[in-house]
Motif scaffolding. Structure first.
Motif, PDB file in Angstrom:
ATOM      1  N   ILE A  47      62.436  67.023  14.210  1.00 57.82           N
ATOM      2  CA  ILE A  47      61.280  66.152  14.040  1.00 57.82           C
ATOM      3  C   ILE A  47      61.592  64.794  14.665  1.00 57.82           C
ATOM      4  CG2 ILE A  47      59.797  64.999  12.352  1.00 57.82           C
ATOM      5  CD1 ILE A  47      60.542  67.225  10.373  1.00 57.82           C
ATOM      6  N   PRO A  48      60.713  64.291  15.552  1.00 60.73           N
ATOM      7  CA  PRO A  48      60.971  62.964  16.132  1.00 60.73           C
ATOM      8  C   PRO A  48      60.997  61.896  15.042  1.00 60.73           C
ATOM      9  CG  PRO A  48      59.052  64.013  17.160  1.00 60.73           C
ATOM     10  CD  PRO A  48      59.463  64.874  16.005  1.00 60.73           C
ATOM     11  N   ALA A  49      61.878  60.950  15.186  1.00 57.88           N
ATOM     12  CA  ALA A  49      61.996  59.861  14.221  1.00 57.88           C
ATOM     13  C   ALA A  49      61.226  58.653  14.731  1.00 57.88           C
ATOM     14  CB  ALA A  49      63.458  59.503  14.011  1.00 57.88           C
ATOM     15  N   LEU A  50      60.533  57.966  13.821  1.00 54.47           N
ATOM     16  CA  LEU A  50      59.787  56.764  14.143  1.00 54.47           C
ATOM     17  C   LEU A  50      60.546  55.565  13.601  1.00 54.47           C
ATOM     18  CD1 LEU A  50      57.235  55.301  15.166  1.00 54.47           C
ATOM     19  CD2 LEU A  50      56.235  55.702  12.895  1.00 54.47           C
ATOM     20  N   TYR A  51      60.800  54.613  14.462  1.00 53.80           N
ATOM     21  CA  TYR A  51      61.504  53.384  14.105  1.00 53.80           C
ATOM     22  C   TYR A  51      60.487  52.257  14.062  1.00 53.80           C
ATOM     23  CZ  TYR A  51      64.677  49.372  14.964  1.00 53.80           C
ATOM     24  OH  TYR A  51      65.354  48.175  14.908  1.00 53.80           O
ATOM     25  N   VAL A  52      60.140  51.799  12.859  1.00 47.60           N
ATOM     26  CA  VAL A  52      59.215  50.685  12.681  1.00 47.60           C
ATOM     27  C   VAL A  52      60.058  49.434  12.502  1.00 47.60           C
ATOM     28  CG1 VAL A  52      57.332  49.724  11.302  1.00 47.60           C
ATOM     29  CG2 VAL A  52      57.542  52.218  11.566  1.00 47.60           C
ATOM     30  N   ARG A  53      59.823  48.446  13.368  1.00 50.91           N
ATOM     31  CA  ARG A  53      60.672  47.252  13.365  1.00 50.91           C
ATOM     32  C   ARG A  53      59.842  46.001  13.601  1.00 50.91           C
ATOM     33  NH1 ARG A  53      61.333  44.922  18.230  1.00 50.91           N
ATOM     34  NH2 ARG A  53      61.004  46.101  20.118  1.00 50.91           N
ATOM     35  N   GLY A  54      60.502  44.873  13.420  1.00 53.51           N
ATOM     36  CA  GLY A  54      59.883  43.600  13.729  1.00 53.51           C
ATOM     37  C   GLY A  54      59.957  43.322  15.224  1.00 53.51           C
ATOM     38  N   GLU A  55      59.168  42.366  15.662  1.00 48.03           N
ATOM     39  CA  GLU A  55      59.169  41.994  17.082  1.00 48.03           C
ATOM     40  C   GLU A  55      60.532  41.462  17.523  1.00 48.03           C
ATOM     41  OE1 GLU A  55      56.777  39.046  20.173  1.00 48.03           O
ATOM     42  OE2 GLU A  55      56.333  38.946  18.045  1.00 48.03           O
ATOM     43  N   HIS A  56      61.154  40.675  16.675  1.00 55.70           N
ATOM     44  CA  HIS A  56      62.449  40.079  17.005  1.00 55.70           C
ATOM     45  C   HIS A  56      63.537  40.834  16.252  1.00 55.70           C
ATOM     46  CE1 HIS A  56      60.348  36.782  18.912  1.00 55.70           C
ATOM     47  NE2 HIS A  56      59.562  36.752  17.850  1.00 55.70           N
ATOM     48  N   ILE A  57      64.553  41.282  16.978  1.00 55.02           N
ATOM     49  CA  ILE A  57      65.624  42.064  16.374  1.00 55.02           C
ATOM     50  C   ILE A  57      66.974  41.470  16.753  1.00 55.02           C
ATOM     51  CG2 ILE A  57      64.335  44.224  16.186  1.00 55.02           C
ATOM     52  CD1 ILE A  57      65.556  45.097  18.859  1.00 55.02           C
ATOM     53  N   SER A  58      67.944  41.675  15.884  1.00 57.54           N
ATOM     54  CA  SER A  58      69.283  41.146  16.155  1.00 57.54           C
ATOM     55  C   SER A  58      70.109  42.120  16.980  1.00 57.54           C
ATOM     56  CB  SER A  58      70.002  40.824  14.847  1.00 57.54           C
ATOM     57  OG  SER A  58      70.137  41.994  14.073  1.00 57.54           O
ATOM     58  N   ALA A  59      69.787  43.403  16.900  1.00 59.27           N
ATOM     59  CA  ALA A  59      70.500  44.428  17.667  1.00 59.27           C
ATOM     60  C   ALA A  59      69.505  45.533  18.018  1.00 59.27           C
ATOM     61  CB  ALA A  59      71.663  44.982  16.857  1.00 59.27           C
ATOM     62  N   ASP A  60      69.698  46.153  19.164  1.00 59.21           N
ATOM     63  CA  ASP A  60      68.777  47.174  19.650  1.00 59.21           C
ATOM     64  C   ASP A  60      69.199  48.546  19.124  1.00 59.21           C
ATOM     65  OD1 ASP A  60      67.129  48.888  21.055  1.00 59.21           O
ATOM     66  OD2 ASP A  60      67.398  47.888  22.974  1.00 59.21           O
ATOM     67  N   LEU A  61      68.599  48.967  18.016  1.00 63.06           N
ATOM     68  CA  LEU A  61      68.935  50.242  17.394  1.00 63.06           C
ATOM     69  C   LEU A  61      68.644  51.419  18.318  1.00 63.06           C
ATOM     70  CD1 LEU A  61      69.957  51.648  14.829  1.00 63.06           C
ATOM     71  CD2 LEU A  61      67.587  51.671  14.006  1.00 63.06           C
ATOM     72  N   VAL A  62      67.571  51.357  19.081  1.00 62.05           N
ATOM     73  CA  VAL A  62      67.231  52.436  20.010  1.00 62.05           C
ATOM     74  C   VAL A  62      68.357  52.611  21.030  1.00 62.05           C
ATOM     75  CG1 VAL A  62      65.624  53.163  21.823  1.00 62.05           C
ATOM     76  CG2 VAL A  62      64.744  52.185  19.696  1.00 62.05           C
ATOM     77  N   ASP A  63      68.855  51.518  21.572  1.00 65.45           N
ATOM     78  CA  ASP A  63      69.944  51.569  22.543  1.00 65.45           C
ATOM     79  C   ASP A  63      71.236  52.094  21.908  1.00 65.45           C
ATOM     80  OD1 ASP A  63      71.082  50.999  25.201  1.00 65.45           O
ATOM     81  OD2 ASP A  63      72.183  49.413  24.147  1.00 65.45           O
ATOM     82  N   ILE A  64      71.548  51.608  20.712  1.00 67.47           N
ATOM     83  CA  ILE A  64      72.762  52.046  20.020  1.00 67.47           C
ATOM     84  C   ILE A  64      72.725  53.553  19.798  1.00 67.47           C
ATOM     85  CG2 ILE A  64      74.034  51.927  17.824  1.00 67.47           C
ATOM     86  CD1 ILE A  64      73.049  48.969  17.621  1.00 67.47           C
ATOM     87  N   LEU A  65      71.593  54.058  19.324  1.00 65.64           N
ATOM     88  CA  LEU A  65      71.490  55.488  19.024  1.00 65.64           C
ATOM     89  C   LEU A  65      71.421  56.348  20.273  1.00 65.64           C
ATOM     90  CD1 LEU A  65      69.173  55.482  15.900  1.00 65.64           C
ATOM     91  CD2 LEU A  65      71.620  55.942  16.004  1.00 65.64           C
ATOM     92  N   SER A  66      70.808  55.827  21.343  1.00 66.27           N
ATOM     93  CA  SER A  66      70.723  56.620  22.571  1.00 66.27           C
ATOM     94  C   SER A  66      72.109  56.927  23.128  1.00 66.27           C
ATOM     95  CB  SER A  66      69.854  55.913  23.612  1.00 66.27           C
ATOM     96  OG  SER A  66      70.504  54.765  24.108  1.00 66.27           O
ATOM     97  N   LYS A  67      73.069  56.036  22.886  1.00 64.82           N
ATOM     98  CA  LYS A  67      74.446  56.290  23.323  1.00 64.82           C
ATOM     99  C   LYS A  67      75.074  57.444  22.560  1.00 64.82           C
ATOM    100  CE  LYS A  67      75.054  51.527  24.762  1.00 64.82           C
ATOM    101  NZ  LYS A  67      75.542  50.216  24.428  1.00 64.82           N
TER     102      LYS A  67
END
Length: 178
Positions: A47-67
């Motif tokens: 099942i695809p996961a949806l990441y709901v976040r604020g406009e400003h982030i301290s770290a890029d979770l999408v980038d971290i997980l893509s690795k």
């Protein structure tokens, strides 16, 4: 509301629970903790996961997980608008050196506070004030200010911040009595 929900910390988990979600797992309070939790949970998920976040982030979770071979659908759900000025009341309290502690919950918030205090030329007024910070990143964001002391919460959540405040309570209450 039965789908799994993964949160960065207990506060968000509590909010999810209050809105009816039942399958909630909470990380230890940082984006790195959440990345570890999601890497374990989502590597076998179909099942695809949806990441709901604020406009400003301290770290890029999408980038971290893509690795780690994990992909997320990303949705910006909110934006925090920074204050443009400090209130007259706060400026007066700073001038009178009546601020015992400042609670800082994010590096971005710390940077905004730091910028505003300097803009109003009140930095020197913080020499007797403690900075209560949710993380080391927040301490760094206000490092240009001459706080008497910067304290970091044991756990990066509201409960950790409350504990910091409780540690100061005897000192603050003693001053109020005087």
């Amino acid at each position: 509301r039965g789908h799994p929900v993964y949160t960065v910390g207990r506060n968000t988990a509590d909010e999810a629970r209050q809105t009816g979600f039942t399958n909630i797992e909470s990380a230890a309070g940082t984006v790195d903790d959440l990345a570890v939790l999601l890497s374990k949970a989502l590597t076998t998920s179909l099942i695809p996961a949806l990441y709901v976040r604020g406009e400003h982030i301290s770290a890029d979770l999408v980038d971290i997980l893509s690795k780690n071979g994990v992909s997320l659908l990303e949705f910006v759900g909110y934006s925090a608008i920074p204050a443009q000025n400090l209130s007259i009341n706060l400026l007066n309290l700073l001038d009178l050196r009546k601020i015992e502690a400042v609670m800082l919950f994010s590096a971005r918030g710390g940077q905004i506070f730091s910028d505003l205090v300097q803009q109003y030329d009140r930095a020197v007024r913080l020499k007797a004030t403690k900075a209560l910070c949710i993380s080391d990143a927040v301490v760094h964001s206000v490092s240009v200010l001459p706080f008497q002391q910067a304290l970091v919460a044991e756990k990066p959540d509201r409960y950790g911040m409350i504990r910091l405040l409780e540690q100061l309570a005897p000192t603050i209450l003693h001053k109020v009595k005087d």
